[in-house]
Design a protein around this motif. Sequence first.
Motif, PDB file in Angstrom:
ATOM      1  N   SER A   1      -3.661  14.958   1.669  1.00 42.70           N
ATOM      2  CA  SER A   1      -3.093  13.691   2.147  1.00 42.70           C
ATOM      3  C   SER A   1      -1.573  13.808   2.148  1.00 42.70           C
ATOM      4  CB  SER A   1      -3.530  12.550   1.208  1.00 42.70           C
ATOM      5  OG  SER A   1      -4.935  12.472   1.173  1.00 42.70           O
TER       6      SER A   1
ATOM      7  N   ASN B   1      -0.484  15.106  -1.604  1.00 43.79           N
ATOM      8  CA  ASN B   1      -1.460  15.180  -2.684  1.00 43.79           C
ATOM      9  C   ASN B   1      -2.100  16.573  -2.650  1.00 43.79           C
ATOM     10  OD1 ASN B   1      -3.795  15.034  -4.292  1.00 43.79           O
ATOM     11  ND2 ASN B   1      -3.986  12.825  -3.931  1.00 43.79           N
TER      12      ASN B   1
ATOM     13  N   ARG C   1       2.013   1.933  -3.535  1.00 45.33           N
ATOM     14  CA  ARG C   1       0.939   2.449  -4.363  1.00 45.33           C
ATOM     15  C   ARG C   1       0.615   3.907  -4.048  1.00 45.33           C
ATOM     16  NH1 ARG C   1      -2.909  -0.215  -2.491  1.00 45.33           N
ATOM     17  NH2 ARG C   1      -3.907   1.494  -1.366  1.00 45.33           N
ATOM     18  N   GLU C   2       0.637   4.249  -2.754  1.00 49.58           N
ATOM     19  CA  GLU C   2       0.198   5.578  -2.323  1.00 49.58           C
ATOM     20  C   GLU C   2       1.275   6.645  -2.500  1.00 49.58           C
ATOM     21  OE1 GLU C   2      -2.762   6.594  -1.330  1.00 49.58           O
ATOM     22  OE2 GLU C   2      -3.664   4.606  -1.521  1.00 49.58           O
ATOM     23  N   SER C   3       2.551   6.320  -2.193  1.00 51.21           N
ATOM     24  CA  SER C   3       3.590   7.360  -2.186  1.00 51.21           C
ATOM     25  C   SER C   3       4.900   6.954  -2.852  1.00 51.21           C
ATOM     26  CB  SER C   3       3.901   7.766  -0.739  1.00 51.21           C
ATOM     27  OG  SER C   3       4.473   6.661  -0.057  1.00 51.21           O
TER      28      SER C   3
ATOM     29  N   LEU D   1       1.588   6.717   3.585  1.00 54.91           N
ATOM     30  CA  LEU D   1       0.281   6.113   3.297  1.00 54.91           C
ATOM     31  C   LEU D   1      -0.798   7.173   3.092  1.00 54.91           C
ATOM     32  CD1 LEU D   1       0.451   3.036   5.691  1.00 54.91           C
ATOM     33  CD2 LEU D   1       0.217   2.973   3.195  1.00 54.91           C
ATOM     34  N   GLN D   2      -0.378   8.400   2.767  1.00 49.67           N
ATOM     35  CA  GLN D   2      -1.275   9.476   2.358  1.00 49.67           C
ATOM     36  C   GLN D   2      -2.479   9.614   3.307  1.00 49.67           C
ATOM     37  OE1 GLN D   2      -0.815  11.690  -0.796  1.00 49.67           O
ATOM     38  NE2 GLN D   2       1.017  11.075   0.355  1.00 49.67           N
TER      39      GLN D   2
ATOM     40  N   ALA E   1      -7.278   3.037  -3.174  1.00 49.82           N
ATOM     41  CA  ALA E   1      -7.413   4.241  -2.323  1.00 49.82           C
ATOM     42  C   ALA E   1      -8.416   3.952  -1.199  1.00 49.82           C
ATOM     43  CB  ALA E   1      -7.875   5.402  -3.181  1.00 49.82           C
TER      44      ALA E   1
ATOM     45  N   ASN F   1       0.824  -1.208   0.000  1.00 47.38           N
ATOM     46  CA  ASN F   1       0.000   0.000   0.000  1.00 47.38           C
ATOM     47  C   ASN F   1       0.863   1.264   0.000  1.00 47.38           C
ATOM     48  OD1 ASN F   1      -3.087  -0.478   0.283  1.00 47.38           O
ATOM     49  ND2 ASN F   1      -2.143  -2.076   1.560  1.00 47.38           N
TER      50      ASN F   1
END
Length: 244
Positions: free
Chosen positions: A193, A181, A171-173, A197-198, A243, A168
């Motif tokens: 975010s 974001n 994928r997120e950062s 992990l945003q 997400a 995760n």
Amino acid sequence: MSASSTPVLRRLTSRKAAVAGVAAAATAALALSLAPGDAEASVETEALAAAPVAWELDSAEASVHKSITSQQSAFEARLKATQAKAKAEAEAAAKQKAAAAKVAAVKKAEAKAKAEAAAKKRAKAAAASRAAARKPVYANNLDGWIREAMSIMKKHDIPGSYDGIKRNILRESSGNPRAINNWDINAINGIPSKGLLQVIKPTFDAYHVPGTAWDQYDPVANIAAACNYAADRYGSMDNVNSAY
């Protein structure tokens, strides 16, 4: 001796005898009055012997008596003053001693408290040093951040596997702890975010895990808070594949 002188001598002799006789009679009468058999006479004699004798001082004797009395009064006054002074000095010395003892007791208590505080500080420092020596050293990279976050999560029963967390994060950062974001709805609302992990600020604050920093960009704090939120919302970060 002539014949004419003889009658004169006889008269003198007779007078002496008469006087002696009278004296002897008086002596006999006094002896009789003091005889033990006469109780009344004995009582009167004893009373006479016991009666006080009136004594009057002449002017010189009175002056001496007055001087002695005055000196005695002065001596007694000085004695009382000396005794009072000695008593006051003894009381003052006792108070001073008590005050000194109190000050000494306070200083002793302060010294004891200071020594105890120092001992506690040393013991705390020693305990911290031992704890630091036992604490695992994590690398300052993605692998180390995930492992440290998982050790803290374990203490708070927060689920999440190494692979699920790493998947995760990538994928997120892409593994950038300073990622942010600035284009989605959260950014438009002023709560972008942030981090690995945003996580948005309200979520980070609500799911912050004790033992981690209060900073969204801190990698360990960000992972722990995101996993805590995912556990509450999805059961575990392992169940998140998009997400969230």
